[in-house]
Every structure is written in C-alpha cells, then in structure tokens.
Scaffold this motif. Structure first.
Motif, PDB file in Angstrom:
ATOM      1  N   LYS A  86       0.956  -1.169   0.087  1.00 42.26           N
ATOM      2  CA  LYS A  86      -0.135  -0.001  -0.012  1.00 42.26           C
ATOM      3  C   LYS A  86       0.863   1.185   0.035  1.00 42.26           C
ATOM      4  O   LYS A  86       1.804   1.286   0.767  1.00 42.26           O
ATOM      5  CB  LYS A  86      -0.806   0.035   1.246  1.00 42.26           C
ATOM      6  N   THR A  87       0.524   2.232  -0.981  1.00 44.49           N
ATOM      7  CA  THR A  87       1.165   3.393  -0.794  1.00 44.49           C
ATOM      8  C   THR A  87       0.675   4.641  -1.103  1.00 44.49           C
ATOM      9  O   THR A  87      -0.488   4.362  -1.845  1.00 44.49           O
ATOM     10  CB  THR A  87       2.452   3.394  -1.810  1.00 44.49           C
ATOM     11  N   GLY A  88       1.117   5.813  -0.560  1.00 49.45           N
ATOM     12  CA  GLY A  88       0.446   7.081  -1.165  1.00 49.45           C
ATOM     13  C   GLY A  88       1.241   8.054  -2.212  1.00 49.45           C
ATOM     14  O   GLY A  88       0.784   8.591  -2.772  1.00 49.45           O
ATOM     15  N   ILE A  89       2.332   7.064  -2.548  1.00 44.89           N
ATOM     16  CA  ILE A  89       3.187   7.706  -3.577  1.00 44.89           C
ATOM     17  C   ILE A  89       3.228   6.743  -4.594  1.00 44.89           C
ATOM     18  O   ILE A  89       3.242   5.491  -4.421  1.00 44.89           O
ATOM     19  CB  ILE A  89       4.325   8.432  -3.154  1.00 44.89           C
ATOM     20  N   PRO A  90       3.521   7.072  -5.873  1.00 47.06           N
ATOM     21  CA  PRO A  90       3.549   5.970  -6.809  1.00 47.06           C
ATOM     22  C   PRO A  90       5.150   5.717  -7.039  1.00 47.06           C
ATOM     23  O   PRO A  90       5.753   6.353  -6.580  1.00 47.06           O
ATOM     24  CB  PRO A  90       3.262   6.809  -8.219  1.00 47.06           C
ATOM     25  N   ASP A  91       5.059   4.257  -7.516  1.00 49.94           N
ATOM     26  CA  ASP A  91       6.454   3.717  -7.883  1.00 49.94           C
ATOM     27  C   ASP A  91       6.984   4.440  -9.159  1.00 49.94           C
ATOM     28  O   ASP A  91       6.149   5.414  -9.664  1.00 49.94           O
ATOM     29  CB  ASP A  91       6.518   2.387  -7.721  1.00 49.94           C
ATOM     30  N   ASN A  92       8.186   4.048  -9.716  1.00 46.07           N
ATOM     31  CA  ASN A  92       8.431   4.722 -10.649  1.00 46.07           C
ATOM     32  C   ASN A  92       7.806   4.301 -12.059  1.00 46.07           C
ATOM     33  O   ASN A  92       8.191   4.847 -13.073  1.00 46.07           O
ATOM     34  CB  ASN A  92      10.191   4.434 -10.904  1.00 46.07           C
ATOM     35  N   ALA A  93       6.844   3.220 -11.932  1.00 46.81           N
ATOM     36  CA  ALA A  93       6.081   3.103 -13.077  1.00 46.81           C
ATOM     37  C   ALA A  93       4.665   3.511 -12.893  1.00 46.81           C
ATOM     38  O   ALA A  93       3.701   3.320 -13.932  1.00 46.81           O
ATOM     39  CB  ALA A  93       6.078   1.471 -13.348  1.00 46.81           C
ATOM     40  N   GLY A  94       4.326   4.283 -12.059  1.00 47.27           N
ATOM     41  CA  GLY A  94       3.039   4.985 -11.617  1.00 47.27           C
ATOM     42  C   GLY A  94       2.159   4.165 -10.875  1.00 47.27           C
ATOM     43  O   GLY A  94       1.037   4.419 -10.911  1.00 47.27           O
ATOM     44  N   ASN A  95       2.550   2.868 -10.251  1.00 47.06           N
ATOM     45  CA  ASN A  95       1.600   2.204  -9.571  1.00 47.06           C
ATOM     46  C   ASN A  95       1.455   2.475  -8.178  1.00 47.06           C
ATOM     47  O   ASN A  95       2.271   3.260  -7.682  1.00 47.06           O
ATOM     48  CB  ASN A  95       2.489   0.793  -9.624  1.00 47.06           C
ATOM     49  N   ILE A  96       0.251   2.645  -7.798  1.00 43.87           N
ATOM     50  CA  ILE A  96      -0.343   2.939  -6.658  1.00 43.87           C
ATOM     51  C   ILE A  96      -1.158   2.224  -5.912  1.00 43.87           C
ATOM     52  O   ILE A  96      -2.241   2.001  -5.800  1.00 43.87           O
ATOM     53  CB  ILE A  96      -0.869   4.702  -6.543  1.00 43.87           C
TER      54      ILE A  96
END
Length: 205
Positions: A86-96
């Motif tokens: 779970k995250t509030g910021i995207p990873d480097n591919a835009g996954n949230i």
C-alpha cells in the motif's frame, strides 16, 4: 560464498538513492569476485523479478537488498516482510497499490534468514548507528523482502536473503528543513562491509 547486493534507483522527488551509491562504492573498494551488485527499479513486482533473476544468474548464496528510508537516523536491518502493499506515492512506473496482498497464497509474513541481530551488533561495534527494524513499510522495499523470502521458502531453501534500509545522505536533506536525519556515505559503506563479513562468518540464523 557468492553474495548479491542490490540498490534501488531514485524515487519520489529524489535524484539520488543512497542505497545504490553505497553499493557502488562498496564494490569498487573490495577485491572479491564473489560479490555481485545490481541496480534495481523502484517498481512493484519488477524489483523482485530483477533480483531473483540476477541471483539465479550468478548462483548467489545470499542476497542483501538495500534501500532508502528517508527520515530514519540509523542503518536499519529488517527483521520481517509482510504480505501487504500500500502506498500514497507512486512507484517509478506509476503504480499506487491501495492495499492488497503481495501473494494470495503466502503467509502473513516471512522473517529474514540473515543473522539480523548479529549484523546490527557488529555494525554498532564499528561505531555506526544501527537498529533492528520490525517494519519495512508497505512500499517496494517490503514487497521485495517478502517476495524474496516467499521464493526461498518455496523454491530455494538454502539461499539467504534480507533487507537493509539506509538513511538519507547529507546532500539530500539540505533543503528539507530542520531535524531531518542523514548519514555519511562512508558509514553506510562500512555497515555493508560488516554485513558481508557477518554473513560469511555466520551464515544464516
């Protein structure tokens, strides 16, 4: 003993990731053909896939994954990965991911089989602040640790794996306001050297 050490690409608003900087310096400063390094993407699922592929390629006996934990003041060796992302910021591919299991058939958590407590004790003896951490968060770092241990439990039970979080380096906190901790890169490199030495001497837990 073959050991693979990985560091992440920068993520968020950062243009540097201390994990990869420390890993690069570590490799440049040692003469050991059995130490392998790899930069990995800060991307859910892909990070673990790259690490496991590289570990199989070099036939690694142990994997030490290294990441950034901005806000922490010491080197933190992770004890457990949990089955949640779970995250509030995207990873480097835009996954949230908003909250879901990493592996539907996995345990709630998997404990690292590195000698976590001995690694921390030895790092502290060298004069570098270090602690055992009981939460690797729910971002890519935790997913990587969890997936590595899931894979080991199911497929390669003799392989060791674990995760170490490093603080910001000083240049990252200059414009972040007061009271944001950081650590010199030399201390981080020393901590990683001691980690390798401890694994070679003691193996897993």
């Amino acid at each position: 003993m073959k050991i693979l050490i990985t560091g992440f690409t920068p993520f968020g608003n950062e243009n540097i990731n201390p994990s990869w900087e420390a890993v690069k310096i570590l490799k440049a400063g040692i003469n050991d053909e059995n130490i392998f390094i790899k930069q990995i993407p800060t991307v859910f699922r892909e990070a673990a896939e790259v690490v496991m592929e590289e570990a199989d390629k070099v036939d690694a006996d142990a994997i030490v994954a290294v990441g950034q934990a901005g806000g922490r003041a010491s080197v933190t060796v992770e004890f457990i990965g949990i089955n949640w992302k779970k995250t509030g910021i995207p990873d480097n591919a835009g996954n949230i991911p908003k909250g879901e299991k990493i592996k539907s058939d996995g345990e709630d958590g998997y404990i690292s089989n590195l000698p976590v407590f001995d690694i921390v004790d030895n790092i502290k003896k060298s004069g570098v602040p270090a602690h055992v951490s009981y939460t690797a968060g729910t971002y890519v770092c935790n997913e990587l640790l969890y997936t590595l241990m899931y894979n080991i439990k199911g497929n390669n039970k003799s392989r060791l794996a674990g995760f170490i979080h490093l603080p910001f380096i000083p240049e990252q906190v200059i414009n972040k306001g007061e009271d944001i901790p950081s650590m010199g890169i030399d201390h981080m490199v020393n901590a990683l050297k001691i980690t390798i030495e401890t694994i070679k001497e003691q193996g897993g837990i």
